[in-house]
Design an enzyme around this catalytic site. Structure first.
Site, PDB file in Angstrom:
ATOM      1  NE  ARG A  59      -2.381  -2.098   2.970  1.00  0.00           N
ATOM      2  CZ  ARG A  59      -2.552  -2.856   4.050  1.00  0.00           C
ATOM      3  NH1 ARG A  59      -3.565  -1.381   4.774  1.00  0.00           N
ATOM      4  NH2 ARG A  59      -3.003  -3.745   5.018  1.00  0.00           N
ATOM      5  CD  GLU A  96      -1.911 -11.461  15.861  1.00  0.00           C
ATOM      6  OE1 GLU A  96      -2.084 -11.579  14.769  1.00  0.00           O
ATOM      7  OE2 GLU A  96      -2.618 -12.047  16.153  1.00  0.00           O
TER       8      GLU A  96
HETATM    9  C1  PRP Z   1       0.725  -2.952   6.077  1.00  0.00           C
HETATM   10  C2  PRP Z   1      -0.337  -0.745   6.638  1.00  0.00           C
HETATM   11  C3  PRP Z   1       0.988  -0.332   6.533  1.00  0.00           C
HETATM   12  C4  PRP Z   1       1.345  -1.470   8.216  1.00  0.00           C
HETATM   13  C5  PRP Z   1       1.325  -0.739   9.516  1.00  0.00           C
HETATM   14  O1  PRP Z   1       0.776  -3.360   5.787  1.00  0.00           O
HETATM   15  O2  PRP Z   1      -0.047  -0.792   5.005  1.00  0.00           O
HETATM   16  O3  PRP Z   1       2.680  -1.119   5.480  1.00  0.00           O
HETATM   17  O4  PRP Z   1       0.883  -2.362   7.845  1.00  0.00           O
HETATM   18  O5  PRP Z   1       1.648  -1.557  10.628  1.00  0.00           O
HETATM   19  P1  PRP Z   1       2.251  -1.771  11.312  1.00  0.00           P
HETATM   20  O6  PRP Z   1       3.045   0.209  11.820  1.00  0.00           O
HETATM   21  O7  PRP Z   1       1.502  -2.237  12.743  1.00  0.00           O
HETATM   22  O8  PRP Z   1       3.723  -2.154  10.869  1.00  0.00           O
HETATM   23  P2  PRP Z   1       0.818  -4.514   5.529  1.00  0.00           P
HETATM   24  O9  PRP Z   1       1.707  -5.697   6.113  1.00  0.00           O
HETATM   25  O10 PRP Z   1      -0.838  -5.672   5.621  1.00  0.00           O
HETATM   26  O11 PRP Z   1       0.865  -5.523   4.115  1.00  0.00           O
HETATM   27  P3  PRP Z   1      -0.060  -4.639   3.048  1.00  0.00           P
HETATM   28  O12 PRP Z   1       0.348  -3.106   2.293  1.00  0.00           O
HETATM   29  O13 PRP Z   1       0.720  -4.972   1.689  1.00  0.00           O
HETATM   30  O14 PRP Z   1      -0.902  -4.513   2.935  1.00  0.00           O
HETATM   31 MG    MG Z   2       1.668  -1.894   3.801  1.00  0.00          MG
END
Ligand code: PRP
Ligand code: MG
Length: 171
Positions: A59, A96
């Site tokens: 993202r 996690e």
């Molecule tokens: C989500 C979001 C952030 C991160 C935030 O990404 O896009 O990058 O989690 O969480 P944190 O502050 O606890 O580290 P995710 O790892 O789910 O992957 P994605 O962006 O590919 O959906």
């Molecule tokens: Mg992310």
């Protein structure tokens, strides 16, 4: 426009008890998308001059690249292990259950580059912490971090002490 009102909250995703903030309702709305990128771009500009935007898969790509394009800067991706084709450095980060590794190309940024990190969301701050480690291992300087959304109740900023952190929408 109130961007918060354009975000969709999905209860119990990806599991029970989690209220997921869904950015797709902003992305698919031309006016909201423009306002979001414009506001994030202003926050990036507030840090002063810089060289590169860095954003984490997946993202972070959505928001980081248009901001880099708008400001006439380059964009360097951070990816999960095994996705980048050239020589990489990696850092492990806590999930996690267990750990995963984030990687960056060794020549993605140059020594001394001023870097702004862009992502969609600040939750625990773990992702950004790893992003900072990668940039700093390559000799870059993180001059600021910009998110679309910040989950303030998770205190992610605690992990980012000493860095300039900005967000557009807070929960
Ligand atoms: C989500 C979001 C952030 C991160 C935030 O990404 O896009 O990058 O989690 O969480 P944190 O502050 O606890 O580290 P995710 O790892 O789910 O992957 P994605 O962006 O590919 O959906
Ligand atoms: Mg992310």
């Amino acid at each position: 426009m109130d961007l918060k009102s354009k975000l969709r909250e999905v209860p119990d995703f990806p599991k029970e008890g989690i209220n997921f903030i869904d950015i797709t309702t902003v992305l698919q709305d031309a006016e909201a998308l423009k306002q979001c990128i414009d506001q994030m771009t202003q926050e990036v500009k507030s840090f002063g001059d810089f060289d590169m935007i860095v954003g984490p898969e997946s993202r972070g790509f959505i928001f980081g690249t248009p901001i880099a394009y708008t400001l006439g800067k380059g964009f360097a991706p951070i990816r999960k292990k095994g996705k980048l084709p050239y020589k990489t450095i990696g850092v492990e980060y806590e999930l996690e259950y267990g750990t995963d590794t984030l990687e960056m190309h060794i020549d993605a940024i140059k020594k001394g580059d001023k870097v702004v990190i862009v992502d969609d969301l600040l939750a625990t701050g773990g992702t950004t912490q790893s992003n900072i480690k990668l940039v700093e291992q390559l000799g870059g300087e993180v001059v600021g971090i910009v998110y679309f959304i910040e989950l303030s109740f998770l205190n992610g900023r605690e992990k980012l002490k000493g860095y300039e952190v900005k967000s557009i929408v807070q929960y």
